[in-house]
Write a protein that holds these residues in place. Structure first.
Motif, PDB file in Angstrom:
ATOM      1  N   VAL A   1       0.852  -1.179   0.000  1.00 16.45           N
ATOM      2  CA  VAL A   1       0.000   0.000   0.000  1.00 16.45           C
ATOM      3  C   VAL A   1       0.891   1.233   0.000  1.00 16.45           C
ATOM      4  CG1 VAL A   1      -1.856   1.222   1.225  1.00 16.45           C
ATOM      5  CG2 VAL A   1      -1.697  -1.260   1.380  1.00 16.45           C
ATOM      6  N   ARG A   2       0.448   2.287  -0.686  1.00 11.52           N
ATOM      7  CA  ARG A   2       1.194   3.544  -0.618  1.00 11.52           C
ATOM      8  C   ARG A   2       0.329   4.666  -0.065  1.00 11.52           C
ATOM      9  NH1 ARG A   2       2.387   6.809  -6.065  1.00 11.52           N
ATOM     10  NH2 ARG A   2       2.184   8.494  -4.548  1.00 11.52           N
ATOM     11  N   ALA A   3       0.982   5.547   0.651  1.00  7.54           N
ATOM     12  CA  ALA A   3       0.365   6.801   1.077  1.00  7.54           C
ATOM     13  C   ALA A   3       0.958   7.895   0.192  1.00  7.54           C
ATOM     14  CB  ALA A   3       0.674   7.063   2.544  1.00  7.54           C
ATOM     15  N   GLU A   4       0.657   9.120   0.485  1.00  9.78           N
ATOM     16  CA  GLU A   4       1.174  10.192  -0.370  1.00  9.78           C
ATOM     17  C   GLU A   4       2.699  10.186  -0.393  1.00  9.78           C
ATOM     18  OE1 GLU A   4       0.877  14.995  -0.967  1.00  9.78           O
ATOM     19  OE2 GLU A   4      -0.360  14.054   0.581  1.00  9.78           O
ATOM     20  N   GLU A   5       3.315   9.957   0.774  1.00  8.81           N
ATOM     21  CA  GLU A   5       4.774   9.969   0.832  1.00  8.81           C
ATOM     22  C   GLU A   5       5.318   8.790   1.624  1.00  8.81           C
ATOM     23  OE1 GLU A   5       7.044  13.781   0.603  1.00  8.81           O
ATOM     24  OE2 GLU A   5       5.501  14.351   2.058  1.00  8.81           O
ATOM     25  N   ASP A   6       4.691   7.637   1.477  1.00  8.23           N
ATOM     26  CA  ASP A   6       5.168   6.494   2.246  1.00  8.23           C
ATOM     27  C   ASP A   6       4.714   5.208   1.568  1.00  8.23           C
ATOM     28  OD1 ASP A   6       6.307   5.053   4.431  1.00  8.23           O
ATOM     29  OD2 ASP A   6       5.767   6.714   5.760  1.00  8.23           O
ATOM     30  N   VAL A   7       5.397   4.140   1.918  1.00 13.21           N
ATOM     31  CA  VAL A   7       5.056   2.839   1.336  1.00 13.21           C
ATOM     32  C   VAL A   7       5.184   1.738   2.390  1.00 13.21           C
ATOM     33  CG1 VAL A   7       5.787   3.393  -1.017  1.00 13.21           C
ATOM     34  CG2 VAL A   7       7.471   2.512   0.596  1.00 13.21           C
ATOM     35  N   MET A   8       4.425   0.659   2.181  1.00 11.60           N
ATOM     36  CA  MET A   8       4.650  -0.552   2.985  1.00 11.60           C
ATOM     37  C   MET A   8       4.296  -1.779   2.157  1.00 11.60           C
ATOM     38  SD  MET A   8       1.629  -0.486   5.879  1.00 11.60           S
ATOM     39  CE  MET A   8      -0.051   0.003   5.521  1.00 11.60           C
ATOM     40  N   ARG A   9       4.974  -2.858   2.445  1.00 12.58           N
ATOM     41  CA  ARG A   9       4.642  -4.150   1.831  1.00 12.58           C
ATOM     42  C   ARG A   9       4.726  -5.193   2.934  1.00 12.58           C
ATOM     43  NH1 ARG A   9       4.426  -4.161  -3.805  1.00 12.58           N
ATOM     44  NH2 ARG A   9       5.598  -2.490  -4.831  1.00 12.58           N
ATOM     45  N   GLY A  10       3.618  -5.734   3.308  1.00 12.43           N
ATOM     46  CA  GLY A  10       3.611  -6.785   4.321  1.00 12.43           C
ATOM     47  C   GLY A  10       2.743  -6.420   5.511  1.00 12.43           C
ATOM     48  N   GLU A  11       2.930  -5.207   6.030  1.00 12.84           N
ATOM     49  CA  GLU A  11       2.160  -4.830   7.223  1.00 12.84           C
ATOM     50  C   GLU A  11       0.663  -4.758   6.926  1.00 12.84           C
ATOM     51  OE1 GLU A  11       4.876  -3.256   6.212  1.00 12.84           O
ATOM     52  OE2 GLU A  11       6.311  -3.317   7.867  1.00 12.84           O
ATOM     53  N   GLU A  12       0.297  -4.400   5.670  1.00 13.80           N
ATOM     54  CA  GLU A  12      -1.135  -4.326   5.337  1.00 13.80           C
ATOM     55  C   GLU A  12      -1.788  -5.704   5.502  1.00 13.80           C
ATOM     56  OE1 GLU A  12       1.259  -4.204   2.960  1.00 13.80           O
ATOM     57  OE2 GLU A  12       0.712  -6.241   2.374  1.00 13.80           O
ATOM     58  N   THR A  13      -1.052  -6.758   5.110  1.00 10.52           N
ATOM     59  CA  THR A  13      -1.596  -8.118   5.236  1.00 10.52           C
ATOM     60  C   THR A  13      -1.681  -8.512   6.711  1.00 10.52           C
ATOM     61  OG1 THR A  13      -0.675  -8.686   3.077  1.00 10.52           O
ATOM     62  CG2 THR A  13      -1.261 -10.521   4.514  1.00 10.52           C
ATOM     63  N   GLN A  14      -0.639  -8.128   7.484  1.00 11.17           N
ATOM     64  CA  GLN A  14      -0.681  -8.400   8.927  1.00 11.17           C
ATOM     65  C   GLN A  14      -1.864  -7.683   9.579  1.00 11.17           C
ATOM     66  OE1 GLN A  14       3.591  -7.189   9.712  1.00 11.17           O
ATOM     67  NE2 GLN A  14       3.513  -9.072  10.913  1.00 11.17           N
ATOM     68  N   LEU A  15      -2.083  -6.428   9.156  1.00 11.41           N
ATOM     69  CA  LEU A  15      -3.175  -5.657   9.753  1.00 11.41           C
ATOM     70  C   LEU A  15      -4.535  -6.294   9.428  1.00 11.41           C
ATOM     71  CD1 LEU A  15      -4.078  -3.168  11.362  1.00 11.41           C
ATOM     72  CD2 LEU A  15      -4.172  -1.911   9.200  1.00 11.41           C
ATOM     73  N   ILE A  16      -4.684  -6.765   8.203  1.00 12.65           N
ATOM     74  CA  ILE A  16      -5.936  -7.448   7.832  1.00 12.65           C
ATOM     75  C   ILE A  16      -6.148  -8.644   8.766  1.00 12.65           C
ATOM     76  CG2 ILE A  16      -7.034  -8.849   6.024  1.00 12.65           C
ATOM     77  CD1 ILE A  16      -5.553  -6.923   3.975  1.00 12.65           C
ATOM     78  N   GLY A  17      -5.069  -9.368   9.034  1.00 14.04           N
ATOM     79  CA  GLY A  17      -5.151 -10.517   9.939  1.00 14.04           C
ATOM     80  C   GLY A  17      -5.489 -10.103  11.359  1.00 14.04           C
ATOM     81  N   VAL A  18      -4.853  -9.043  11.825  1.00 12.76           N
ATOM     82  CA  VAL A  18      -5.099  -8.548  13.190  1.00 12.76           C
ATOM     83  C   VAL A  18      -6.554  -8.121  13.343  1.00 12.76           C
ATOM     84  CG1 VAL A  18      -4.625  -6.575  14.711  1.00 12.76           C
ATOM     85  CG2 VAL A  18      -2.727  -7.866  13.719  1.00 12.76           C
TER      86      VAL A  18
END
Lengths: 331, 331
Positions: free
Chosen positions: A130-147
Motif C-alpha cells: 500500500v502507498r500513502a502520499e509519501e510512504d510505502v509498505m509491503r507486508g504490514e497491510e496483510t498483517q493488519l488485515i489478519g489482526v
C-alpha cells in the motif's frame, strides 16, 4: 482445498507455512534468512541467465521441496500465497501499490495471480503493498488485515503500531487505513550503535535489571521530548561522565529512539493505540507506551507471529467471494 | 616573541600555522589529514613502546620540521599552542573540561603548559575543552573566543552556531557561554546517505541549479516540522515515486537534517543567531536559516577559517596577564 502454503517474505527473512484455511492453524513451519534481497542479489550476479520470475520460481521450488521432505507431507499443487517484499522491485514481480483508503477486510488488495505452469507447479497469489502520499509498505497491510479479523474489541478506529527495522504507524478509520507513517527506528539504532562515534559508548547485552530498566526509561523520556540529533550526543556524554556504563547506555540509546518514535502519539489523543509487535520488541514498546502515558492495547505477540497468515486467509476469502473465476480449479 | 605556532587539531584533521601574535596574521600554513584519532591508533598499534606524550611529541617534531623545510623559516623554540581534540583522551594528554559559565574572553580556559624538554624543544600550551551538564566540546570554545574578539556588533548575548560533523549551538549570555548543545547532523547525514537503505535513493553531486535548490528548501521545511525518524523514509518514497532524482534527493536529505537541527532555534525568539561556519557549509546553513525565517548574522567564512588562531591569541594574552610566570622565558 483446505490447506495452502503461506509465504511471508521480507527483505531479510523467509517464512513458509502449511496452513489450514478454516481456523487458520499453522500445521508446519519453515523459516530461513533467505530474504528477497539476497535472492535478488544472487539473480543479478548470475548474469541473468533466466528471467527474474523463473529465477524466483526455481528458488521457491527448492524451498517447497525441502519443506515437503522435512514434513513428509505431499505439497504438490497447493496454492501458495506470498505477501511482503515479494511484490517489490527486488521480488518475484513488481506490483503497483494499492492506494488509500484501504479496507482492512482485504477487499482492496492489489494482487497478481499466476496459474500453475511448467516453471512452477503451484497456483501463486502474489499480494502487493500500500502507498500513502509519501510512504510505502509491503507486508504490514496483510498483517493488519489478519489482526483486524482476529481482535474483537476494535470499533474500526485506531492507531496500529508495527515495530521493527522500519516501524509502521497505521491509522485506521472506519475499518480502513486512512494514512500511515514509517519510522526508521530499528535501522537508525543499528547504524548509531555500530557505525557512529556512539559505538564506543554502547555495548548490547541480554542481561536485565533495575539499572538497565532505569536507563531505558530515561531514554524514552528524553527521546520523546528532545531533538534526536542532539539527544544522540548525550549517549556519548553519559559514557564520558560515567553516568551510565556501556550496557546501560545501549538501553538508553534504544529508549531514546523508541521514545522519539512514540512521542508524537501523545498528541493524537482520542485515537486508540494498538501495539502489534512480535515477541522480540513487545516488551520495549509496551513499556515505552506506559512511560509516555499513552493508553494502549497490547496485542499478543503470538497473534502477531501469525498475523500475515490470518491476513492471507481473509484475502483468499475476499478474492473467492468477488472474483471467483480466478481460483477456478485451484481451490 | 611575536610569532608562535598555532595548532588546531581535530579528530580527523591537523592544521599548523605560523602566526604573528600582534594582528593575528597567518604567515604560513600547513594542513594534513593527520587527525588525533589516527595518531592515537598508530600509537596503540606500535605496542606502546613509548609513552603517549612522547609519541605525540615525536609526531609534532616531524610535522614542525616538515613545516620549517617547506617555509624555509627557522621555527626552533617557538611557542606551540594546541586546541581541539589534542587535550582529549585520545590526544597528547587528557585534560579535564572547563565548566559553565565560561568566559568568552579566554579567562576560564583550562590548560596545561609543557616546558621545553629533551623530547620536545618547544614550549607547548595545550588548551582543554568545555563541558555542560550533558554535553562536551573541544575546539569550538577557542574558535568562539576568537570570534567574540573579532566581531564588534555583539552585545555579549547570542546563539552561536558552529556547523559540522558534530554541529554545536553555543548560547552566550553576558559574554559567557551559559550552555551548549551538540547536534550529530554531519555524522548522521554521512551514515544515512552511505550505509542505510536510503543510500540507494541518493547520490551526491557538485552540480547546482533551481531543482537542486528546491529539493534542499523542501527538505529544510520538512525537517524543521517533522519527526526525523519518519521524515527520513520520505527520501525513499521520493525516489520510488520519481518525485526527486537521486541528486535532488541528496539535497533533500541534507535539507531535512539541517532543517531539523535549526528548527528549534525558531523557539528561541529574542536570541540573536550568529552563524559561525567555514566556507564548505556556510551556504547551506545561511540558506536554511532564511527558509526558516530565523534572523541571523552570517559571519564571514574567512573569519571562521582562522577563528581558532584568534582565540589562541586571546588565550595567550589572558594567561600572560594573569599567570605571567608560566611563560617566563618562553615569550
Amino acid at each position: 482445498m483446505n490447506t495452502f502454503l503461506s509465504c511471508d517474505w521480507g527483505t531479510s527473512s523467509f517464512r513458509l507455512r502449511l496452513v489450514s484455511r478454516t481456523g487458520g492453524h499453522v500445521l508446519q513451519e519453515y523459516t530461513s534468512p533467505d530474504g528477497v534481497q539476497q535472492i535478488y542479489n544472487a539473480y543479478q550476479q548470475e548474469l541473468q541467465s533466466s528471467d527474474r520470475e523463473s529465477y524466483f520460481f526455481a528458488f521457491l521450488n527448492n524451498k517447497i521441496s525441502a519443506f515437503s521432505m522435512q514434513t513428509d507431507i505431499d505439497l504438490d499443487g497447493l496454492l501458495l500465497v506470498c505477501s511482503g517484499m515479494a511484490s517489490s522491485s527486488i521480488g518475484i514481480k513488481s506490483l503497483a501499490y494499492a492506494g488509500l483508503p484501504f479496507s482492512c477486510s482485504g477487499r482492496d488488495v492489489v494482487f497478481h495471480f499466476f496459474k500453475p505452469s511448467a516453471n512452477f507447479g503451484h497456483p501463486l497469489l502474489l499480494v502487493s503493498g500500500v502507498r500513502a502520499e509519501e510512504d510505502v509498505m509491503r507486508g504490514e497491510e496483510t498483517q493488519l488485515i489478519g489482526v483486524m479479523a482476529k481482535i474483537k474489541d476494535v470499533k474500526g478506529n485506531g492507531m496500529f503500531i508495527f515495530p521493527g527495522t522500519h516501524s509502521k504507524h497505521v491509522a485506521v478509520q472506519n475499518q480502513k487505513i486512512s494514512n500511515f507513517q514509517t519510522f526508521m527506528t530499528g535501522e537508525v539504532y543499528s547504524l548509531m550503535s555500530r557505525a557512529s562515534i556512539l559505538s564506543k559508548s554502547v555495548s548490547s547485552s541480554d542481561s536485565q535489571g533495575p539499572e538497565m530498566e532505569k536507563a531505558f526509561e530515561q531514554g524514552v523520556a528524553d527521546g520523546a521530548e528532545q531533538n534526536l540529533l542532539s539527544a544522540f550526543f548525550k549517549v556519548r556524554a553519559k559514557d564520558l561522565f560515567g553516568k551510565f556504563n556501556k550496557f546501560e547506555n545501549s538501553q538508553y540509546l534504544s529508549g531514546l529512539l523508541i521514545g522519539n518514535e512514540l512521542g508524537n502519539l501523545a498528541d493524537e489523543s482520542g485515537n486508540s493505540v494498538f501495539l502489534c509487535s512480535d515477541a522480540r520488541l513487545s516488551g520495549y514498546y509496551s513499556k515505552a507506551l506506559q512511560i509516555l502515558d499513552i493508553p494502549s492495547t497490547v496485542l499478543s505477540p503470538e497473534l502477531l507471529r501469525y498475523a500475515a497468515v490470518y491476513g492471507q486467509i481473509e484475502i483468499i476469502n475476499q478474492i473467492e467471494m468477488h472474483e471467483k473465476d480466478i481460483f477456478l480449479g485451484c481451490l
